[in-house]
Motif scaffolding. Structure first.
Motif, PDB file in Angstrom:
ATOM      1  N   THR A 152       0.745  -1.202  -0.050  1.00  0.00           N
ATOM      2  CA  THR A 152       0.047   0.189   0.003  1.00  0.00           C
ATOM      3  C   THR A 152       0.895   1.298  -0.140  1.00  0.00           C
ATOM      4  O   THR A 152       0.371   2.427  -0.489  1.00  0.00           O
ATOM      5  CB  THR A 152      -0.743  -0.043   1.094  1.00  0.00           C
ATOM      6  OG1 THR A 152      -0.245  -0.086   2.226  1.00  0.00           O
ATOM      7  CG2 THR A 152      -1.779  -0.993   1.244  1.00  0.00           C
ATOM      8  N   CYS A 153       2.274   1.085   0.420  1.00  0.00           N
ATOM      9  CA  CYS A 153       2.870   2.504   0.558  1.00  0.00           C
ATOM     10  C   CYS A 153       3.210   2.925  -1.098  1.00  0.00           C
ATOM     11  O   CYS A 153       3.578   4.108  -1.194  1.00  0.00           O
ATOM     12  CB  CYS A 153       4.152   1.970   1.064  1.00  0.00           C
ATOM     13  SG  CYS A 153       5.270   0.734   0.591  1.00  0.00           S
ATOM     14  N   HIS A 154       2.965   2.043  -2.001  1.00  0.00           N
ATOM     15  CA  HIS A 154       3.065   2.480  -3.265  1.00  0.00           C
ATOM     16  C   HIS A 154       1.787   2.786  -4.026  1.00  0.00           C
ATOM     17  O   HIS A 154       1.687   3.152  -5.122  1.00  0.00           O
ATOM     18  CB  HIS A 154       3.896   1.454  -4.172  1.00  0.00           C
ATOM     19  CG  HIS A 154       5.458   1.261  -4.129  1.00  0.00           C
ATOM     20  ND1 HIS A 154       6.092   2.640  -4.258  1.00  0.00           N
ATOM     21  CD2 HIS A 154       6.268   0.658  -3.601  1.00  0.00           C
ATOM     22  CE1 HIS A 154       7.445   2.326  -4.228  1.00  0.00           C
ATOM     23  NE2 HIS A 154       7.457   1.146  -3.538  1.00  0.00           N
ATOM     24  N   GLY A 155       0.661   2.704  -3.202  1.00  0.00           N
ATOM     25  CA  GLY A 155      -0.767   3.056  -3.900  1.00  0.00           C
ATOM     26  C   GLY A 155      -0.974   2.030  -5.053  1.00  0.00           C
ATOM     27  O   GLY A 155      -0.575   1.090  -5.207  1.00  0.00           O
ATOM     28  N   ALA A 156      -1.414   2.800  -6.233  1.00  0.00           N
ATOM     29  CA  ALA A 156      -1.691   2.034  -7.328  1.00  0.00           C
ATOM     30  C   ALA A 156      -0.505   2.446  -8.403  1.00  0.00           C
ATOM     31  O   ALA A 156      -0.669   2.417  -9.696  1.00  0.00           O
ATOM     32  CB  ALA A 156      -2.956   2.459  -7.809  1.00  0.00           C
ATOM     33  N   ASP A 157       0.486   2.811  -7.825  1.00  0.00           N
ATOM     34  CA  ASP A 157       1.792   3.185  -8.781  1.00  0.00           C
ATOM     35  C   ASP A 157       2.589   1.798  -8.893  1.00  0.00           C
ATOM     36  O   ASP A 157       3.404   1.505  -7.933  1.00  0.00           O
ATOM     37  CB  ASP A 157       2.660   4.242  -8.166  1.00  0.00           C
ATOM     38  CG  ASP A 157       3.780   4.556  -8.917  1.00  0.00           C
ATOM     39  OD1 ASP A 157       4.503   5.562  -8.823  1.00  0.00           O
ATOM     40  OD2 ASP A 157       4.189   3.775  -9.962  1.00  0.00           O
ATOM     41  N   ASN A 158       2.394   1.117  -9.861  1.00  0.00           N
ATOM     42  CA  ASN A 158       2.745  -0.222  -9.752  1.00  0.00           C
ATOM     43  C   ASN A 158       4.413  -0.511 -10.379  1.00  0.00           C
ATOM     44  O   ASN A 158       4.739  -1.499 -10.661  1.00  0.00           O
ATOM     45  CB  ASN A 158       1.808  -1.206 -10.519  1.00  0.00           C
ATOM     46  CG  ASN A 158       0.711  -1.421  -9.809  1.00  0.00           C
ATOM     47  OD1 ASN A 158       0.440  -1.935  -8.732  1.00  0.00           O
ATOM     48  ND2 ASN A 158      -0.289  -0.626 -10.185  1.00  0.00           N
ATOM     49  N   ARG A 159       4.950   0.893 -10.667  1.00  0.00           N
ATOM     50  CA  ARG A 159       6.322   0.918 -11.565  1.00  0.00           C
ATOM     51  C   ARG A 159       7.274  -0.100 -10.584  1.00  0.00           C
ATOM     52  O   ARG A 159       7.950  -0.681 -11.220  1.00  0.00           O
ATOM     53  CB  ARG A 159       6.678   2.161 -11.436  1.00  0.00           C
ATOM     54  CG  ARG A 159       6.056   2.943 -12.653  1.00  0.00           C
ATOM     55  CD  ARG A 159       6.483   4.524 -12.668  1.00  0.00           C
ATOM     56  NE  ARG A 159       6.159   5.092 -11.301  1.00  0.00           N
ATOM     57  CZ  ARG A 159       6.676   6.511 -11.094  1.00  0.00           C
ATOM     58  NH1 ARG A 159       7.275   6.933 -11.997  1.00  0.00           N
ATOM     59  NH2 ARG A 159       6.352   7.156 -10.042  1.00  0.00           N
ATOM     60  N   ALA A 160       7.443   0.058  -9.278  1.00  0.00           N
ATOM     61  CA  ALA A 160       8.557  -0.678  -8.645  1.00  0.00           C
ATOM     62  C   ALA A 160       8.137  -2.171  -8.751  1.00  0.00           C
ATOM     63  O   ALA A 160       9.094  -3.017  -9.017  1.00  0.00           O
ATOM     64  CB  ALA A 160       8.566  -0.369  -7.293  1.00  0.00           C
ATOM     65  N   LEU A 161       7.049  -2.505  -8.597  1.00  0.00           N
ATOM     66  CA  LEU A 161       6.717  -3.861  -8.862  1.00  0.00           C
ATOM     67  C   LEU A 161       6.882  -4.312 -10.123  1.00  0.00           C
ATOM     68  O   LEU A 161       7.616  -5.479 -10.513  1.00  0.00           O
ATOM     69  CB  LEU A 161       4.931  -4.109  -8.741  1.00  0.00           C
ATOM     70  CG  LEU A 161       4.388  -5.314  -9.007  1.00  0.00           C
ATOM     71  CD1 LEU A 161       4.828  -6.658  -8.267  1.00  0.00           C
ATOM     72  CD2 LEU A 161       2.984  -5.011  -8.784  1.00  0.00           C
ATOM     73  N   ALA A 162       6.474  -3.685 -11.247  1.00  0.00           N
ATOM     74  CA  ALA A 162       6.825  -4.201 -12.786  1.00  0.00           C
ATOM     75  C   ALA A 162       8.335  -4.233 -12.899  1.00  0.00           C
ATOM     76  O   ALA A 162       8.832  -4.972 -13.633  1.00  0.00           O
ATOM     77  CB  ALA A 162       5.970  -3.017 -13.699  1.00  0.00           C
ATOM     78  N   ASP A 163       9.027  -3.265 -12.548  1.00  0.00           N
ATOM     79  CA  ASP A 163      10.452  -3.471 -12.554  1.00  0.00           C
ATOM     80  C   ASP A 163      10.839  -4.599 -12.025  1.00  0.00           C
ATOM     81  O   ASP A 163      11.779  -5.023 -12.533  1.00  0.00           O
ATOM     82  CB  ASP A 163      10.932  -2.087 -11.868  1.00  0.00           C
ATOM     83  CG  ASP A 163      12.565  -2.166 -11.854  1.00  0.00           C
ATOM     84  OD1 ASP A 163      13.298  -2.058 -12.825  1.00  0.00           O
ATOM     85  OD2 ASP A 163      13.130  -2.311 -10.883  1.00  0.00           O
ATOM     86  N   ALA A 164      10.697  -4.959 -10.874  1.00  0.00           N
ATOM     87  CA  ALA A 164      10.949  -6.326 -10.273  1.00  0.00           C
ATOM     88  C   ALA A 164      10.821  -7.405 -11.079  1.00  0.00           C
ATOM     89  O   ALA A 164      11.464  -8.347 -11.305  1.00  0.00           O
ATOM     90  CB  ALA A 164      10.449  -6.468  -8.603  1.00  0.00           C
ATOM     91  N   LEU A 165       9.550  -7.424 -11.724  1.00  0.00           N
ATOM     92  CA  LEU A 165       9.019  -8.586 -12.296  1.00  0.00           C
ATOM     93  C   LEU A 165       9.865  -8.582 -13.514  1.00  0.00           C
ATOM     94  O   LEU A 165      10.421  -9.508 -13.862  1.00  0.00           O
ATOM     95  CB  LEU A 165       7.581  -8.420 -12.852  1.00  0.00           C
ATOM     96  CG  LEU A 165       6.730  -8.351 -11.587  1.00  0.00           C
ATOM     97  CD1 LEU A 165       5.206  -8.247 -12.201  1.00  0.00           C
ATOM     98  CD2 LEU A 165       6.619  -9.327 -10.727  1.00  0.00           C
TER      99      LEU A 165
END
Ligand code: 0GY
Length: 305
Positions: A77-90
């Motif tokens: 939730t600390c990134h809200g709906a900004d999924n850029r860190a997630l997508a970068d890790a994937l």
């Protein structure tokens, strides 16, 4: 841009032990997060906490140290709906990580396709009061209807006291539904008491509802082992997790929850968390289902073994 970490925030364990329990080949850590780093992936203005950074490289190093082969990274939730860190890790996982994103009602079809291409296979709805935002249930249902054709599922984080409130919503979801951490049962109650019975009954009634049996450190009142005590701990949580694993062996997932957001003292040794697995999944078959077959079916269906 430097972010002021929430006062009292506990960083993840700096040197997790190697587990004594040997994970089965192909094991998946099916609940973990990446935080930032904030300089590259700013934390959301609407966040409820500011964590210390916990990067994809830290996560992948932990994966290798513990003996996992893959990760399911859940948007925090600390990134809200900004999924850029997630997508970068994937994108940097070499196909070894899939994701669960947070999206808002206005998300476009092309944004969903882009998340799918990065490796996202689900969305997360958060009803935990200290974390929740105010998206109405009807809007969340609409999101679920829009992602179902992508083959995605819905992960729901809620607490057991709120289960009656959300029961109809959960029953209305058109996808597989994965409840985080057994919907956080009160482990001071009997494992066959009315509250947990109603959770078990819901999974019995709805065959599309799964549960993670993770986070004993969040749920336990008896706590971790005493210094140098027995390696497996959180004795009060184990009967609850064991019951779900044995009753619904094909609908359970397990995760470290690294880097353990919002945990109060003591921060667990992730190697010790892995050593709890044989106490909640007592046979090789139950371990293989929980750690390999179930997450593979949900996140890498194209690689069905
Ligand atoms: O990581 C968890 O499963 C638990 C927590 C936080 C989040 O999931 C999040 O911020 O996305 C929590 O209980 O604070």
């Amino acid at each position: 841009r430097a972010f002021e970490v929430t006062p009292g925030w506990l960083p993840f364990h700096p040197a997790p032990s190697r587990p004594r329990f040997a994970l089965p080949r192909g094991a998946v850590d099916a609940h973990c997060h990446v935080f930032g780093p904030g300089a590259a992936f700013p934390y959301a203005p609407e966040r409820k906490y500011t964590p210390c950074d916990a990067s994809k490289d830290d996560l992948f190093a932990l994966r290798d140290r513990l003996g996992f082969e893959r990760n399911v990274i859940v948007q925090a939730t600390c990134h809200g709906a900004d999924n850029r860190a997630l997508a970068d890790a994937l994108r940097h996982s070499g196909g070894k990580a899939r994701g669960v994103a947070t999206v808002r009602p206005g998300v476009t079809d092309s944004e969903l396709r882009e998340l799918h291409a990065a490796g996202v296979r689900g969305v997360r709805f958060n009803f935990v009061r200290r974390l929740a935002d105010s998206t109405p249930a009807a809007a969340l249902l609409e999101i679920a209807r829009r992602v179902e054709p992508l083959g995605w599922h819905v992960v729901v984080y809620l607490e057991s006291a709120d289960l009656p409130t959300h029961r109809d919503f959960l029953a209305a979801l058109p996808t597989i539904v994965v409840l985080d951490h057994m919907a956080c049962p009160d482990v001071t109650q009997p494992v066959d008491g009315p509250a947990f019975e109603s959770f078990v009954a819901m999974l019995r009634e709805h065959r599309n509802i799964w549960s993670k049996v993770s986070c004993p450190e969040r749920l336990s009142v008896s706590g971790p082992p005493a210094r140098g005590g027995e390696r497996h701990a959180y004795r009060d949580v184990i009967p609850f997790a064991r019951r779900i694993v044995e009753t619904f062996p094909d609908r359970v997932l397990w995760g470290t929850d690294w880097p353990h957001p919002n945990l109060k003292d003591p921060m667990p040794d992730d190697g010790l968390l892995v050593d709890i697995i044989p106490h909640i999944a007592a046979t090789a078959e139950l371990q293989r289902k929980m750690l390999v077959a179930n997450p593979m079916r949900l996140y890498w269906p194209e690689e069905q073994r």
